[in-house]
Design a protein around this motif. Structure first.
Motif, PDB file in Angstrom:
ATOM      1  N   THR A  31       3.793  -0.208  -8.703  1.00 49.74           N
ATOM      2  CA  THR A  31       2.603   0.619  -8.489  1.00 49.74           C
ATOM      3  C   THR A  31       2.740   1.339  -7.142  1.00 49.74           C
ATOM      4  O   THR A  31       1.984   1.083  -6.196  1.00 49.74           O
ATOM      5  CB  THR A  31       1.329  -0.246  -8.522  1.00 49.74           C
ATOM      6  OG1 THR A  31       1.415  -1.188  -9.587  1.00 49.74           O
ATOM      7  CG2 THR A  31       0.085   0.622  -8.740  1.00 49.74           C
ATOM      8  N   THR A  33       2.297   4.506  -6.199  1.00 46.00           N
ATOM      9  CA  THR A  33       1.249   5.431  -5.757  1.00 46.00           C
ATOM     10  C   THR A  33       0.154   4.687  -5.010  1.00 46.00           C
ATOM     11  O   THR A  33      -0.288   5.104  -3.928  1.00 46.00           O
ATOM     12  CB  THR A  33       0.644   6.179  -6.948  1.00 46.00           C
ATOM     13  OG1 THR A  33       1.662   6.999  -7.541  1.00 46.00           O
ATOM     14  CG2 THR A  33      -0.515   7.070  -6.508  1.00 46.00           C
ATOM     15  N   ASP A  34      -0.287   3.569  -5.548  1.00 42.31           N
ATOM     16  CA  ASP A  34      -1.330   2.787  -4.872  1.00 42.31           C
ATOM     17  C   ASP A  34      -0.819   2.215  -3.562  1.00 42.31           C
ATOM     18  O   ASP A  34      -1.571   2.112  -2.588  1.00 42.31           O
ATOM     19  CB  ASP A  34      -1.816   1.664  -5.783  1.00 42.31           C
ATOM     20  CG  ASP A  34      -2.549   2.195  -7.003  1.00 42.31           C
ATOM     21  OD1 ASP A  34      -3.509   2.956  -6.832  1.00 42.31           O
ATOM     22  OD2 ASP A  34      -2.146   1.857  -8.129  1.00 42.31           O
ATOM     23  N   TYR A 175       1.145  13.154   1.866  1.00 41.98           N
ATOM     24  CA  TYR A 175       1.010  11.847   1.227  1.00 41.98           C
ATOM     25  C   TYR A 175      -0.456  11.419   1.202  1.00 41.98           C
ATOM     26  O   TYR A 175      -1.070  11.325   0.142  1.00 41.98           O
ATOM     27  CB  TYR A 175       1.859  10.794   1.956  1.00 41.98           C
ATOM     28  CG  TYR A 175       3.279  10.734   1.464  1.00 41.98           C
ATOM     29  CD1 TYR A 175       3.690   9.750   0.574  1.00 41.98           C
ATOM     30  CD2 TYR A 175       4.215  11.673   1.866  1.00 41.98           C
ATOM     31  CE1 TYR A 175       4.992   9.696   0.103  1.00 41.98           C
ATOM     32  CE2 TYR A 175       5.520  11.638   1.405  1.00 41.98           C
ATOM     33  CZ  TYR A 175       5.902  10.644   0.526  1.00 41.98           C
ATOM     34  OH  TYR A 175       7.182  10.601   0.059  1.00 41.98           O
ATOM     35  N   LEU A 179      -2.834  12.251  -2.300  1.00 45.83           N
ATOM     36  CA  LEU A 179      -3.044  11.041  -3.084  1.00 45.83           C
ATOM     37  C   LEU A 179      -4.494  10.582  -3.045  1.00 45.83           C
ATOM     38  O   LEU A 179      -5.055  10.150  -4.060  1.00 45.83           O
ATOM     39  CB  LEU A 179      -2.130   9.930  -2.563  1.00 45.83           C
ATOM     40  CG  LEU A 179      -0.629  10.150  -2.791  1.00 45.83           C
ATOM     41  CD1 LEU A 179       0.177   9.083  -2.071  1.00 45.83           C
ATOM     42  CD2 LEU A 179      -0.292  10.162  -4.271  1.00 45.83           C
ATOM     43  N   SER A 183      -5.484  12.212  -6.306  1.00 46.33           N
ATOM     44  CA  SER A 183      -4.729  11.209  -7.080  1.00 46.33           C
ATOM     45  C   SER A 183      -3.455  11.817  -7.666  1.00 46.33           C
ATOM     46  O   SER A 183      -3.046  11.494  -8.778  1.00 46.33           O
ATOM     47  CB  SER A 183      -5.598  10.618  -8.203  1.00 46.33           C
ATOM     48  OG  SER A 183      -6.667   9.890  -7.659  1.00 46.33           O
ATOM     49  N   LYS A 184      -2.836  12.689  -6.893  1.00 52.45           N
ATOM     50  CA  LYS A 184      -1.643  13.392  -7.351  1.00 52.45           C
ATOM     51  C   LYS A 184      -0.711  13.607  -6.164  1.00 52.45           C
ATOM     52  O   LYS A 184      -1.151  13.878  -5.058  1.00 52.45           O
ATOM     53  CB  LYS A 184      -2.019  14.746  -7.965  1.00 52.45           C
ATOM     54  CG  LYS A 184      -0.856  15.549  -8.521  1.00 52.45           C
ATOM     55  CD  LYS A 184      -1.327  16.889  -9.061  1.00 52.45           C
ATOM     56  CE  LYS A 184      -0.182  17.684  -9.684  1.00 52.45           C
ATOM     57  NZ  LYS A 184       0.891  17.977  -8.700  1.00 52.45           N
ATOM     58  N   SER A 185       0.577  13.491  -6.437  1.00 56.13           N
ATOM     59  CA  SER A 185       1.552  13.736  -5.390  1.00 56.13           C
ATOM     60  C   SER A 185       1.644  15.220  -5.076  1.00 56.13           C
ATOM     61  O   SER A 185       1.414  16.063  -5.944  1.00 56.13           O
ATOM     62  CB  SER A 185       2.933  13.218  -5.819  1.00 56.13           C
ATOM     63  OG  SER A 185       2.898  11.834  -6.062  1.00 56.13           O
ATOM     64  N   GLY A 191       9.599  11.499  -5.750  1.00 56.64           N
ATOM     65  CA  GLY A 191       9.400  10.062  -5.881  1.00 56.64           C
ATOM     66  C   GLY A 191      10.665   9.260  -6.066  1.00 56.64           C
ATOM     67  O   GLY A 191      10.628   8.171  -6.644  1.00 56.64           O
TER      68      GLY A 191
END
Length: 262
Positions: A31, A33-34, A175, A179, A183-185, A191
């Motif tokens: 996980t 992204t989190d 970043y 995010l 909620s998106k790069s 990545g």
């Protein structure tokens, strides 16, 4: 000097070290992204707490930046202040800076290319050229970059722009903010980086730009270093971290302004 009880410092440091541990656990579980959200927002929080706890430092930075310090520069300054011994914390993403320099100031293309030529492959075979990624290990702290390219030091506006490409500022802009808010790069990042690496990669969106990525474990390494060194400064200066910090002061003031206009 104020005497600070050790009991008031240990929980503060533990809170941020625990954030780093949880972020690493999220990375390990896939996980990522989190993990990045947690680690970058924790670093940003430390930056805000730092300037709250040390108002004279905030005043000095505000004077230096002529009236205010942006959140991106605040995070960059945090890393440079509290992770000075870390080999990467104060570097500039030179490839990203030079590509944008060439893009937005085509009259300076020759100077930008001087920075890029040693960092990008010039292999005549396009397929082999694509296989060789831009060289992140040639990124430099801004002082060293200005020795390589003195024109940056000679132009205060260009120097100020270059600061926005320091790793801390890049972390905030590409970043933390994308995010947290979307909620998106960001399209300026990729990545593929693992561990504690920093790696450039080709952009799928804009052929004129290279993307950059910071390994998630690198960000948590910086978080641990900054948290520990910040607490040590507070211990030396007799400061209780985040004392009397109203985290909701800004929205409270906005509500007050709305009521005053009724």
């Amino acid at each position: 000097m104020k005497i600070v009880c050790e009991d008031s410092l240990v929980p503060f440091e533990h809170y941020f070290l625990r954030r780093a541990d949880v972020a690493d656990q999220l990375t390990h579980s896939g996980t990522v992204t989190d993990s990045l959200i947690l680690a970058t927002t924790a670093l940003d929080a430390l930056a805000k707490i730092w300037l709250h706890d040390f108002p004279e430092t905030e005043k000095e930075l505000s004077r230096h930046y002529r009236g205010g310090i942006s959140e991106s520069i605040r995070l960059s300054q945090l890393l440079k202040q509290f992770a000075q011994e870390d080999p990467g914390a104060s570097k500039v993403a030179v490839v990203c800076f030079a590509e944008d320099w060439k893009l937005f100031r085509p009259e300076d293309s020759a100077l930008a290319h001087q920075l890029l030529d040693k960092r990008l492959s010039n292999h005549p075979n396009e397929l082999l050229r694509v296989d060789e990624l831009p060289k992140s290990y040639l990124d430099l702290p801004l002082d060293d970059l200005e020795r390589e390219c003195p024109q940056i030091a000679q132009n205060p506006k260009l120097h100020r722009i270059a600061e926005e490409y320091e790793y801390g500022a890049m972390l905030y802009k590409f970043y933390r903010c994308p995010l947290v808010h979307s909620s998106k790069s960001s399209d300026r990042t990729h990545g593929f980086t693992c561990g504690e690496e920093i790696m450039y990669y080709w952009s799928y969106v804009d052929k004129e730009r290279t993307t950059i990525s910071f390994g998630p474990n690198l960000i948590t390494r910086w978080l641990r270093i900054v948290a520990t060194n910040y607490v040590q400064l507070c211990r030396e200066q007799g400061v209780i971290p985040a004392e009397n910090l109203d985290a909701g002061l800004s929205p409270e003031n906005n509500l007050r302004k709305l009521w005053s206009k009724l």
